[in-house]
Design a protein around this motif. Sequence first.
Motif, PDB file in Angstrom:
ATOM      1  N   LEU A 176     -38.312  41.070  56.018  1.00  0.00           N
ATOM      2  CA  LEU A 176     -39.723  41.085  55.634  1.00  0.00           C
ATOM      3  C   LEU A 176     -40.522  40.008  56.349  1.00  0.00           C
ATOM      4  CD1 LEU A 176     -39.353  41.851  51.819  1.00  0.00           C
ATOM      5  CD2 LEU A 176     -40.183  43.380  53.606  1.00  0.00           C
ATOM      6  N   VAL A 177     -39.941  38.846  56.552  1.00  0.00           N
ATOM      7  CA  VAL A 177     -40.635  37.790  57.302  1.00  0.00           C
ATOM      8  C   VAL A 177     -40.872  38.243  58.739  1.00  0.00           C
ATOM      9  CG1 VAL A 177     -40.396  35.465  58.259  1.00  0.00           C
ATOM     10  CG2 VAL A 177     -39.868  35.881  55.853  1.00  0.00           C
ATOM     11  N   THR A 178     -39.876  38.880  59.337  1.00  0.00           N
ATOM     12  CA  THR A 178     -40.024  39.405  60.699  1.00  0.00           C
ATOM     13  C   THR A 178     -41.146  40.431  60.757  1.00  0.00           C
ATOM     14  OG1 THR A 178     -37.686  39.067  61.202  1.00  0.00           O
ATOM     15  CG2 THR A 178     -38.875  40.642  62.569  1.00  0.00           C
ATOM     16  N   PHE A 179     -41.209  41.306  59.746  1.00  0.00           N
ATOM     17  CA  PHE A 179     -42.257  42.325  59.711  1.00  0.00           C
ATOM     18  C   PHE A 179     -43.641  41.685  59.620  1.00  0.00           C
ATOM     19  CE2 PHE A 179     -45.124  45.216  57.505  1.00  0.00           C
ATOM     20  CZ  PHE A 179     -45.009  46.361  58.285  1.00  0.00           C
ATOM     21  N   MET A 180     -43.789  40.652  58.790  1.00  0.00           N
ATOM     22  CA  MET A 180     -45.090  39.986  58.645  1.00  0.00           C
ATOM     23  C   MET A 180     -45.520  39.324  59.948  1.00  0.00           C
ATOM     24  SD  MET A 180     -45.285  38.345  54.810  1.00  0.00           S
ATOM     25  CE  MET A 180     -43.846  37.302  55.026  1.00  0.00           C
ATOM     26  N   MET A 181     -44.567  38.783  60.682  1.00  0.00           N
ATOM     27  CA  MET A 181     -44.899  38.165  61.972  1.00  0.00           C
ATOM     28  C   MET A 181     -45.395  39.212  62.956  1.00  0.00           C
ATOM     29  SD  MET A 181     -41.669  35.531  62.259  1.00  0.00           S
ATOM     30  CE  MET A 181     -42.076  35.014  63.939  1.00  0.00           C
ATOM     31  N   GLU A 182     -44.860  40.418  62.851  1.00  0.00           N
ATOM     32  CA  GLU A 182     -45.257  41.490  63.766  1.00  0.00           C
ATOM     33  C   GLU A 182     -46.568  42.138  63.351  1.00  0.00           C
ATOM     34  OE1 GLU A 182     -41.885  44.034  63.567  1.00  0.00           O
ATOM     35  OE2 GLU A 182     -40.660  42.826  64.943  1.00  0.00           O
ATOM     36  N   ASP A 183     -46.889  42.112  62.044  1.00  0.00           N
ATOM     37  CA  ASP A 183     -48.111  42.739  61.553  1.00  0.00           C
ATOM     38  C   ASP A 183     -48.787  41.833  60.525  1.00  0.00           C
ATOM     39  OD1 ASP A 183     -50.163  44.349  60.773  1.00  0.00           O
ATOM     40  OD2 ASP A 183     -48.927  45.982  59.998  1.00  0.00           O
ATOM     41  N   PRO A 184     -49.529  40.822  60.968  1.00  0.00           N
ATOM     42  CA  PRO A 184     -50.167  39.859  60.052  1.00  0.00           C
ATOM     43  C   PRO A 184     -51.123  40.504  59.056  1.00  0.00           C
ATOM     44  CG  PRO A 184     -50.226  39.061  62.321  1.00  0.00           C
ATOM     45  CD  PRO A 184     -49.768  40.492  62.369  1.00  0.00           C
ATOM     46  N   ARG A 185     -51.632  41.689  59.358  1.00  0.00           N
ATOM     47  CA  ARG A 185     -52.569  42.346  58.441  1.00  0.00           C
ATOM     48  C   ARG A 185     -51.912  42.694  57.114  1.00  0.00           C
ATOM     49  NH1 ARG A 185     -54.007  47.313  62.145  1.00  0.00           N
ATOM     50  NH2 ARG A 185     -51.722  47.124  62.282  1.00  0.00           N
ATOM     51  N   ALA A 186     -50.586  42.801  57.113  1.00  0.00           N
ATOM     52  CA  ALA A 186     -49.868  43.215  55.901  1.00  0.00           C
ATOM     53  C   ALA A 186     -49.337  42.038  55.093  1.00  0.00           C
ATOM     54  CB  ALA A 186     -48.707  44.128  56.295  1.00  0.00           C
ATOM     55  N   ILE A 187     -49.636  40.816  55.532  1.00  0.00           N
ATOM     56  CA  ILE A 187     -49.010  39.636  54.925  1.00  0.00           C
ATOM     57  C   ILE A 187     -49.230  39.578  53.414  1.00  0.00           C
ATOM     58  CG2 ILE A 187     -49.173  37.123  54.741  1.00  0.00           C
ATOM     59  CD1 ILE A 187     -49.375  37.004  57.765  1.00  0.00           C
ATOM     60  N   SER A 188     -50.448  39.771  52.960  1.00  0.00           N
ATOM     61  CA  SER A 188     -50.757  39.632  51.535  1.00  0.00           C
ATOM     62  C   SER A 188     -49.934  40.587  50.683  1.00  0.00           C
ATOM     63  CB  SER A 188     -52.247  39.870  51.297  1.00  0.00           C
ATOM     64  OG  SER A 188     -52.536  39.839  49.916  1.00  0.00           O
ATOM     65  N   ARG A 189     -49.881  41.846  51.106  1.00  0.00           N
ATOM     66  CA  ARG A 189     -49.153  42.843  50.312  1.00  0.00           C
ATOM     67  C   ARG A 189     -47.640  42.649  50.395  1.00  0.00           C
ATOM     68  NH1 ARG A 189     -51.227  48.038  52.880  1.00  0.00           N
ATOM     69  NH2 ARG A 189     -51.667  46.585  54.580  1.00  0.00           N
ATOM     70  N   VAL A 190     -47.144  42.288  51.575  1.00  0.00           N
ATOM     71  CA  VAL A 190     -45.701  42.054  51.714  1.00  0.00           C
ATOM     72  C   VAL A 190     -45.275  40.826  50.914  1.00  0.00           C
ATOM     73  CG1 VAL A 190     -43.836  41.537  53.340  1.00  0.00           C
ATOM     74  CG2 VAL A 190     -45.594  43.205  53.961  1.00  0.00           C
ATOM     75  N   LEU A 191     -46.149  39.828  50.839  1.00  0.00           N
ATOM     76  CA  LEU A 191     -45.828  38.641  50.040  1.00  0.00           C
ATOM     77  C   LEU A 191     -45.604  38.998  48.573  1.00  0.00           C
ATOM     78  CD1 LEU A 191     -48.107  35.784  51.452  1.00  0.00           C
ATOM     79  CD2 LEU A 191     -45.596  35.857  51.416  1.00  0.00           C
ATOM     80  N   ASN A 192     -46.370  39.968  48.061  1.00  0.00           N
ATOM     81  CA  ASN A 192     -46.146  40.408  46.679  1.00  0.00           C
ATOM     82  C   ASN A 192     -44.739  40.970  46.501  1.00  0.00           C
ATOM     83  OD1 ASN A 192     -48.687  39.734  45.630  1.00  0.00           O
ATOM     84  ND2 ASN A 192     -49.596  41.630  46.375  1.00  0.00           N
ATOM     85  N   ILE A 193     -44.256  41.673  47.524  1.00  0.00           N
ATOM     86  CA  ILE A 193     -42.899  42.189  47.489  1.00  0.00           C
ATOM     87  C   ILE A 193     -41.895  41.040  47.561  1.00  0.00           C
ATOM     88  CG2 ILE A 193     -41.193  43.583  48.709  1.00  0.00           C
ATOM     89  CD1 ILE A 193     -43.231  45.270  47.258  1.00  0.00           C
ATOM     90  N   ILE A 194     -42.171  40.076  48.414  1.00  0.00           N
ATOM     91  CA  ILE A 194     -41.267  38.930  48.564  1.00  0.00           C
ATOM     92  C   ILE A 194     -41.135  38.167  47.253  1.00  0.00           C
ATOM     93  CG2 ILE A 194     -41.123  36.619  49.603  1.00  0.00           C
ATOM     94  CD1 ILE A 194     -41.948  37.869  52.252  1.00  0.00           C
ATOM     95  N   TRP A 195     -42.269  37.919  46.564  1.00  0.00           N
ATOM     96  CA  TRP A 195     -42.205  37.201  45.281  1.00  0.00           C
ATOM     97  C   TRP A 195     -41.450  38.026  44.237  1.00  0.00           C
ATOM     98  CZ3 TRP A 195     -42.793  33.220  47.626  1.00  0.00           C
ATOM     99  CH2 TRP A 195     -43.935  32.797  48.267  1.00  0.00           C
ATOM    100  N   SER A 196     -41.592  39.343  44.324  1.00  0.00           N
ATOM    101  CA  SER A 196     -40.862  40.209  43.386  1.00  0.00           C
ATOM    102  C   SER A 196     -39.360  40.149  43.646  1.00  0.00           C
ATOM    103  CB  SER A 196     -41.354  41.654  43.511  1.00  0.00           C
ATOM    104  OG  SER A 196     -42.721  41.755  43.162  1.00  0.00           O
ATOM    105  N   LEU A 197     -38.980  40.154  44.919  1.00  0.00           N
ATOM    106  CA  LEU A 197     -37.564  40.041  45.261  1.00  0.00           C
ATOM    107  C   LEU A 197     -37.004  38.691  44.825  1.00  0.00           C
ATOM    108  CD1 LEU A 197     -37.535  41.693  48.798  1.00  0.00           C
ATOM    109  CD2 LEU A 197     -36.358  42.529  46.760  1.00  0.00           C
TER     110      LEU A 197
END
Length: 238
Positions: A176-197
């Motif tokens: 997920l960190v790799t994905f956020m680096m590749e697509d910064p526009r998704a950082i906010s939503r992916v972070l919600n997944i990261i906190w859930s994990l």
Amino acid sequence: MDRMHFGQHSSSQFNEALESIRNHLMEMGGLVEKQVVDALEALLRADSGLAEKVLQTEEKVDQQEIQIDEECARVLALRHPAASDLRLIIAVSKAVSDLERIGDESAKIAAMALQLAEEGESPRGYVEVRHIGNHVRNMLRDTLDAFARFDADKAVEVAAEDTEVDMEYRSAMRALVTFMMEDPRAISRVLNIIWSLRALERIGDHARNIGEQVIFLVKGTDVRHISIDQMEKEVKKP
């Protein structure tokens, strides 16, 4: 622990008090297990109504923690339990604390579900949430079953499962960190997944903690902070 000798006292009130404490622990465990299930479904389905239900349940979980702690304190004050009975009170008291924290982690997942319902789905991470979520749900169910049955072997299995969850969590984080680096526009939503994990990984830790209390209850040995191999050896000792 030989359950044939557990809770068999000349005082029927003492027997009833110990049985009540165990039953209330199981009731709280069932409620918390439902919280975990509902929080996961709320996140995966972006169900804000279900997420709100999880948050509302948190107050009931807190009340149950207080009730069981009061029961344990009352037995300690009035009965002065020794040996296996004292271990039961200690184990229940610590297990209740871990259950309450599992409820807290479920509430965090529900809060992330509400944010994702508002912001839109995350482009990544749901497969990992479902997989790790199912893993820790099974751990929680198994550790509560181990407590109900005084099953130290099952408790060791839960501890081993926690090691697997930790590995799965680290792998998911890297992806997920790799994905956020590749697509910064998704950082906010992916972070919600990261906190859930992260919350799910913590639920696994608390399930392991409860399993360790089962081993303490059955064998009278503190197995915190030791390896799985050492834990297995302690459980197999006569």
